[in-house]
Write an enzyme that holds these catalytic residues in place. Structure first.
Site, PDB file in Angstrom:
ATOM      1  N   ASP A   1     -27.296 -59.738  19.962  1.00 50.34           N
ATOM      2  CA  ASP A   1     -26.497 -60.140  18.793  1.00 50.34           C
ATOM      3  C   ASP A   1     -25.013 -60.035  19.134  1.00 50.34           C
ATOM      4  O   ASP A   1     -24.534 -58.972  19.543  1.00 50.34           O
ATOM      5  CB  ASP A   1     -26.789 -59.205  17.605  1.00 50.34           C
TER       6      ASP A   1
ATOM      7  N   ASN B   1     -41.801 -64.071   4.339  1.00 53.95           N
ATOM      8  CA  ASN B   1     -40.870 -63.764   3.247  1.00 53.95           C
ATOM      9  C   ASN B   1     -40.833 -64.984   2.308  1.00 53.95           C
ATOM     10  O   ASN B   1     -41.619 -65.929   2.481  1.00 53.95           O
ATOM     11  CB  ASN B   1     -39.490 -63.351   3.785  1.00 53.95           C
TER      12      ASN B   1
ATOM     13  N   GLY C   1     -38.046 -59.739  -1.144  1.00 52.78           N
ATOM     14  CA  GLY C   1     -36.709 -59.158  -1.212  1.00 52.78           C
ATOM     15  C   GLY C   1     -36.716 -57.826  -1.934  1.00 52.78           C
ATOM     16  O   GLY C   1     -37.665 -57.046  -1.786  1.00 52.78           O
TER      17      GLY C   1
ATOM     18  N   GLY D   1     -39.926 -56.279  -3.877  1.00 50.05           N
ATOM     19  CA  GLY D   1     -41.028 -55.575  -3.214  1.00 50.05           C
ATOM     20  C   GLY D   1     -41.908 -56.549  -2.466  1.00 50.05           C
ATOM     21  O   GLY D   1     -41.407 -57.507  -1.877  1.00 50.05           O
TER      22      GLY D   1
ATOM     23  N   GLY E   1     -36.750 -57.527   6.577  1.00 52.38           N
ATOM     24  CA  GLY E   1     -38.076 -58.070   6.887  1.00 52.38           C
ATOM     25  C   GLY E   1     -38.614 -57.491   8.195  1.00 52.38           C
ATOM     26  O   GLY E   1     -39.793 -57.128   8.281  1.00 52.38           O
ATOM     27  N   ASP E   2     -37.766 -57.369   9.199  1.00 60.54           N
ATOM     28  CA  ASP E   2     -38.198 -56.796  10.485  1.00 60.54           C
ATOM     29  C   ASP E   2     -38.581 -55.327  10.316  1.00 60.54           C
ATOM     30  O   ASP E   2     -39.550 -54.850  10.914  1.00 60.54           O
ATOM     31  CB  ASP E   2     -37.084 -56.913  11.538  1.00 60.54           C
TER      32      ASP E   2
END
Ligand code: ADP
Length: 313
Positions: A14, A182, A231, A234, A260-261
């Site tokens: 990153d 997601n 999100g 939950g 999410g990861d």
């Protein structure tokens, strides 16, 4: 130690620039810079490893400084890693612009990740693993092969269909026992799979749906368990016999990138900890994700087992 969780996926360096506002086309602006280990696969491996599972990350990197950094990072974290070197390709990178208002713009160059191959993933790698998890940020044929090999080895095959891609082939879904989309990925799957009979479905339509309807759609995807992360609301765990909604924990969210990861990594560690009980694992993943949003960054924000235990006390 034999790995309990194997993550087959992406390592991406990153490269982050913080700026007041995004530059316009042709404009040059001054910002500040930071860099760190990223990639969905790697972030999930760090989350699972820090949460307490014996974890092995498998991914492709180039022969460059970023690959050296990746190896050093895993050594320092004491998490197992098998970096497959692709000398003709660069280690994956992400150019991330973050504006003062917290919005981001990201360009990912998959580099070596796109060249992971089936030959890099011999069956013996998966022997004895309990959970194998993959995403869509690596070579897609190798990803499908990893899930197939996982099952052949008696492991639970988990697919996080992220990021959704134009070249996504829904045939991969039949190799997953557990699917974790997601809202964006769920919406894309609804539009993509002919069985739903729906076109032009949007995320705002999804947010207006009741849990019964989300469950009904999730049932058409194929995998026996589908966990839709929603999100800060939950997640909804859908299985043949019905669904369970798990509310997120109220925390002071500082940075939700990588939630999410954190959830997926925490979930896989939970599957090991709770011996395949995926509801208990989803509750554990919910805690890991909540703790991760209280810190800045992705991999560095993943909570350690002691922080998880303190939260659960
Ligand atoms: P992604 O990062 O892939 O978009 P989500 O936004 O759905 O994934 O988040 C994954 C999980 O992280 C959620 O199911 C929830 O448990 C947790 N989570 C996300 N945002 C928050 C938040 N603001 N507070 C607490 N938990 C959160």
């Amino acid at each position: 130690m034999k790995p309990q969780v194997i993550v087959v996926g992406s390592f991406v360096q990153d490269l982050t620039w913080n700026c007041a506002n995004f530059p316009q086309a042709g404009e040059t602006i001054i910002g500040t810079f930071s860099t760190g280990p990223g990639g969905k696969g790697s972030n999930q491996a760090v989350a699972a490893g820090r949460a307490g599972a014996a974890t092995l990350f498998i991914g492709a990197v180039g022969k460059d400084t970023f690959a050296g950094g990746a190896r050093a990072f895993y050594k320092a974290e004491k998490i197992g890693a098998r970096f497959i070197e692709k000398p003709a390709h660069a280690t994956g990178t992400a150019a991330i612009l973050v504006s003062e208002s917290g919005q981001n713009e990201i360009v990912v160059a998959l580099g070596a990740n796109a060249h992971l191959s089936k030959a890099d993933l011999p069956a013996k790698l998966f022997a004895g693993a309990q959970v194998v998890v993959a995403q869509l940020e690596s070579n897609l044929a190798a990803t499908a092969h990893a899930l197939k090999s996982a099952r052949a080895a008696g492991a639970t095959a988990v697919l996080n269909p992220a990021p959704m891609r134009a070249d996504f082939n829904p045939a991969i879904l039949k190799h997953a026992d557990i699917l974790i989309p997601n809202e964006t990925e769920f919406t894309a799957l609804v539009n993509l799979l002919p069985i739903t009979g729906i076109k032009d479905f949007t995320e705002s339509q999804l947010s207006a749906l009741g849990d019964d309807d989300i469950h009904a759609l999730a049932r058409t995807f194929g995998p026996r368990v589908v966990i839709v992360t929603l999100g800060k609301r939950g997640c909804l765990v859908s299985q043949e016999s019905g669904y369970t909604f798990i509310a997120s924990h109220k925390v002071k969210a500082i940075d939700t990138t990588g939630a999410g990861d954190a959830f997926v990594g925490g979930f896989t560690a939970g599957l090991v900890k709770f011996k395949g009980d995926f509801l208990a694992a989803a509750r554990f993943g919910t805690v890991v994700a909540a703790l991760s949003v209280t810190k800045r960054g992705t991999a560095p924000a993943m909570p350690h087992a002691r922080e998880i235990a303190a939260f659960l006390k």
